[in-house]
Design a protein around this motif. Structure first.
Motif, PDB file in Angstrom:
ATOM      1  N   GLU A  21       0.840  -1.057  -0.023  1.00 32.53           N
ATOM      2  CA  GLU A  21       0.076   0.217   0.182  1.00 32.53           C
ATOM      3  C   GLU A  21       0.830   1.247  -0.050  1.00 32.53           C
ATOM      4  O   GLU A  21       0.615   2.118  -0.664  1.00 32.53           O
ATOM      5  N   ILE A  22       1.728   1.294   0.790  1.00 30.98           N
ATOM      6  CA  ILE A  22       2.638   2.497   0.746  1.00 30.98           C
ATOM      7  C   ILE A  22       3.548   2.635  -0.698  1.00 30.98           C
ATOM      8  O   ILE A  22       3.476   3.974  -1.216  1.00 30.98           O
ATOM      9  N   LEU A  23       3.800   1.521  -1.272  1.00 30.83           N
ATOM     10  CA  LEU A  23       4.453   1.748  -2.513  1.00 30.83           C
ATOM     11  C   LEU A  23       3.421   2.352  -3.754  1.00 30.83           C
ATOM     12  O   LEU A  23       3.804   2.997  -4.467  1.00 30.83           O
ATOM     13  N   ASP A  24       2.195   1.617  -3.417  1.00 33.26           N
ATOM     14  CA  ASP A  24       1.088   2.231  -4.403  1.00 33.26           C
ATOM     15  C   ASP A  24       0.919   3.683  -4.097  1.00 33.26           C
ATOM     16  O   ASP A  24       0.775   4.340  -5.318  1.00 33.26           O
ATOM     17  N   VAL A  25       0.903   4.144  -2.948  1.00 35.54           N
ATOM     18  CA  VAL A  25       0.777   5.483  -2.786  1.00 35.54           C
ATOM     19  C   VAL A  25       1.830   6.365  -3.304  1.00 35.54           C
ATOM     20  O   VAL A  25       1.713   7.355  -3.600  1.00 35.54           O
ATOM     21  N   ALA A  26       3.018   5.753  -2.888  1.00 35.16           N
ATOM     22  CA  ALA A  26       4.224   6.704  -3.365  1.00 35.16           C
ATOM     23  C   ALA A  26       4.330   6.672  -4.795  1.00 35.16           C
ATOM     24  O   ALA A  26       4.860   7.875  -5.366  1.00 35.16           O
ATOM     25  N   VAL A  27       3.814   5.739  -5.553  1.00 34.72           N
ATOM     26  CA  VAL A  27       3.821   5.732  -7.111  1.00 34.72           C
ATOM     27  C   VAL A  27       2.920   6.923  -7.717  1.00 34.72           C
ATOM     28  O   VAL A  27       3.241   7.686  -8.388  1.00 34.72           O
ATOM     29  N   VAL A  29       2.209   9.506  -5.985  1.00 34.87           N
ATOM     30  CA  VAL A  29       2.734  10.840  -5.245  1.00 34.87           C
ATOM     31  C   VAL A  29       3.781  11.178  -6.523  1.00 34.87           C
ATOM     32  O   VAL A  29       3.862  12.314  -7.160  1.00 34.87           O
ATOM     33  N   MET A  30       4.651  10.031  -6.890  1.00 35.02           N
ATOM     34  CA  MET A  30       5.665  10.550  -7.979  1.00 35.02           C
ATOM     35  C   MET A  30       5.003  10.661  -9.453  1.00 35.02           C
ATOM     36  O   MET A  30       5.559  11.452  -9.930  1.00 35.02           O
ATOM     37  N   ALA A  31       3.946  10.249  -9.499  1.00 34.24           N
ATOM     38  CA  ALA A  31       3.117  10.279 -10.902  1.00 34.24           C
ATOM     39  C   ALA A  31       2.787  11.649 -10.913  1.00 34.24           C
ATOM     40  O   ALA A  31       2.845  12.570 -12.078  1.00 34.24           O
ATOM     41  N   GLU A  32       2.314  12.253  -9.743  1.00 29.34           N
ATOM     42  CA  GLU A  32       1.655  13.710  -9.678  1.00 29.34           C
ATOM     43  C   GLU A  32       2.781  14.778  -9.637  1.00 29.34           C
ATOM     44  O   GLU A  32       2.954  15.704 -10.215  1.00 29.34           O
ATOM     45  N   GLU A  42       4.029  13.360   2.509  1.00 34.80           N
ATOM     46  CA  GLU A  42       2.846  13.274   1.625  1.00 34.80           C
ATOM     47  C   GLU A  42       2.312  11.990   1.679  1.00 34.80           C
ATOM     48  O   GLU A  42       1.151  11.710   1.522  1.00 34.80           O
ATOM     49  N   VAL A  43       3.150  10.881   1.388  1.00 35.19           N
ATOM     50  CA  VAL A  43       2.863   9.536   1.525  1.00 35.19           C
ATOM     51  C   VAL A  43       1.972   9.100   2.794  1.00 35.19           C
ATOM     52  O   VAL A  43       0.835   8.800   2.646  1.00 35.19           O
ATOM     53  N   ALA A  44       2.416   9.397   3.918  1.00 30.25           N
ATOM     54  CA  ALA A  44       1.634   9.327   5.049  1.00 30.25           C
ATOM     55  C   ALA A  44       0.358  10.026   5.149  1.00 30.25           C
ATOM     56  O   ALA A  44      -0.502   9.542   5.575  1.00 30.25           O
TER      57      ALA A  44
END
Length: 172
Positions: A21-27, A29-32, A42-44
């Motif tokens: 889930e953390i990796l999903d959210v991090a991706v 954030v990186m995409a945006e 921001e992930v948190a």
């Protein structure tokens, strides 16, 4: 011989689900915000937790990048491996190169955040660990194997080392 994989217990399963889930959210954030725009805070925030809670799973921002790099490298390797079987069935060099090239370009376009992290290195000071980098090494080895196959089948000159062909292909 392959090692036997033991099933994860409940705690290990939940930990792995949290990491995913953390990796999903991090991706996301990186995409945006771009790969270098990734922030633990921001992930948190998006996960509804406090930033220190992420450090239970990733001990630093670079460790998070490493998890992302490993995941991205595995994904691109899987896409290329799938296309690779088709390359073995082609009758012409043009078809083989088009199949291989299409696979990597399609994956890169569909996964821009991972592509930036894997191929552009936009994060100052970050170098993937050997473990995270292993699928990328396998990707290079797979390309060399396919070029050797094409040489054996007479579709590529055999007087040029496959390593040189692979390097030139990568540059292109």
């Amino acid at each position: 011989m392959k090692e036997a994989v033991l099933p994860l217990d409940r705690r290990q399963r939940r930990r792995q689900e949290s990491i995913e889930e953390i990796l999903d959210v991090a991706v996301e954030v990186m995409a945006e915000q771009g790969v270098a725009g990734l922030s633990i805070g921001e992930v948190a925030r998006r996960m509804g937790i406090r930033p220190p809670s992420l450090y239970v799973y990733f001990d630093s921002k670079h460790a998070l990048y490493d998890g992302l790099f490993a995941r991205g490298a595995k994904l691109v390797l899987a896409a290329v491996e799938e296309a690779s079987s088709t390359v073995l069935e082609t009758d012409t060099l043009e078809d083989a190169l088009l199949t291989a090239g299409t696979a990597i370009v399609r994956w890169s376009v569909e996964n821009p955040a991972y592509s930036q992290l894997l191929f552009w290195r936009p994060v100052p000071g970050y170098t993937p660990t050997a473990e995270a980098y292993a699928p990328a090494v396998r990707l290079v080895e797979l390309a060399r194997e396919r070029f050797r196959d094409l040489q054996r089948r007479g579709l590529l000159r055999d007087d040029i080392p496959a390593e040189e062909i692979q390097r030139n292909w990568t540059v292109l």
